[in-house]
Design an enzyme around this catalytic site. Sequence first.
Site, mmCIF file in Angstrom:
data_model
loop_
_atom_site.group_PDB
_atom_site.id
_atom_site.type_symbol
_atom_site.label_atom_id
_atom_site.label_comp_id
_atom_site.label_asym_id
_atom_site.label_seq_id
_atom_site.Cartn_x
_atom_site.Cartn_y
_atom_site.Cartn_z
ATOM 1 N N HIS A 152 -0.287 5.605 2.724
ATOM 2 C CA HIS A 152 -0.989 4.243 2.910
ATOM 3 C C HIS A 152 -2.445 4.178 2.347
ATOM 4 C CE1 HIS A 152 -1.537 0.395 4.827
ATOM 5 N NE2 HIS A 152 -2.538 0.823 5.313
ATOM 6 N N ASP A 173 4.426 5.311 2.474
ATOM 7 C CA ASP A 173 3.341 4.630 3.438
ATOM 8 C C ASP A 173 3.905 4.675 4.912
ATOM 9 O OD1 ASP A 173 1.849 2.672 4.694
ATOM 10 O OD2 ASP A 173 1.261 1.714 2.793
ATOM 11 N N SER A 223 -4.022 -3.123 2.632
ATOM 12 C CA SER A 223 -3.547 -3.139 4.059
ATOM 13 C C SER A 223 -3.912 -4.684 4.456
ATOM 14 C CB SER A 223 -4.153 -1.999 4.824
ATOM 15 O OG SER A 223 -3.562 -1.918 6.063
#
Length: 276
Positions: free
Chosen positions: A256, A227, A97
Amino acid sequence: MGTITTPDGTTIFYKDWGPRDGQPIVFHHGWPLSADDWDNQMLFFLSHGYRVIAHDRRGHGRSSQTPSGHDMDTYAADVAALAGALDLRDAVHVGHSTGGGEVARYVARAEPGRVAKAVLVGAVPPVMVKSESNPGGLPIEVFDGFRAALAANRAQFFIDVPSGPFYGFNRPGAEVSQGLIDNWWRQGMMGAANAHYECIKAFSETDFTEDLRKIDVPVLVAHGTDDQVVPYEDSAPLTAELLKNATLKSYEGYPHGMLSTHPDVLNADILAFVRS
């Protein structure tokens, strides 16, 4: 475990496990978490003989709660300071991320010999926010909503995110792990509210296009197709196109936070990439 002090006086906390002569694998966590988010991966790669390292980004976890420096240039500079202090060579940098953005910026600027490979997992590059040049991005109002929720009640916001979109626990039939939710909240609340607030701009508005174009080392781009935080279509395929030496691996239906919901799959794939 230890700390380094950056040129601006910031204390960066890090973990460093395994043989000093083992190939280093450096893990970069997502927002608003800490090095603890990589516990599963660190234990896995430690068991395979690697030297595993993970740090808490400034303003996060056990690192200094600084009044400034919550931007990708400073994050990358902090990583460079850590790599220099530990004299890391031929390292594999793995970022999830926001940490994927940090990896892209650092690797693009790293000293020769420091980096062997990189892995981007559910990562924010090339750029998240919608604009004329990125029509598939998320509207700025989405990130304004993050900021408003954080400022209004950070403790509740940090329950809502992992309970819902982060791990896909809001999907029908999802197997919910209360432990993951609680651990996400624990890590988030260790950090500073100002750092988390300002980091939203850093992860959503930073354009990593030129960083990706500069990277010469092999990069594994791993992303779940479900995601809900960093939408797949505006991230992974575009990132892979910009890189000189990319392997794109898509995970059908994965969320995610797939490094925590599907560590067995992700760990094996990263290991195969590192060994390849």
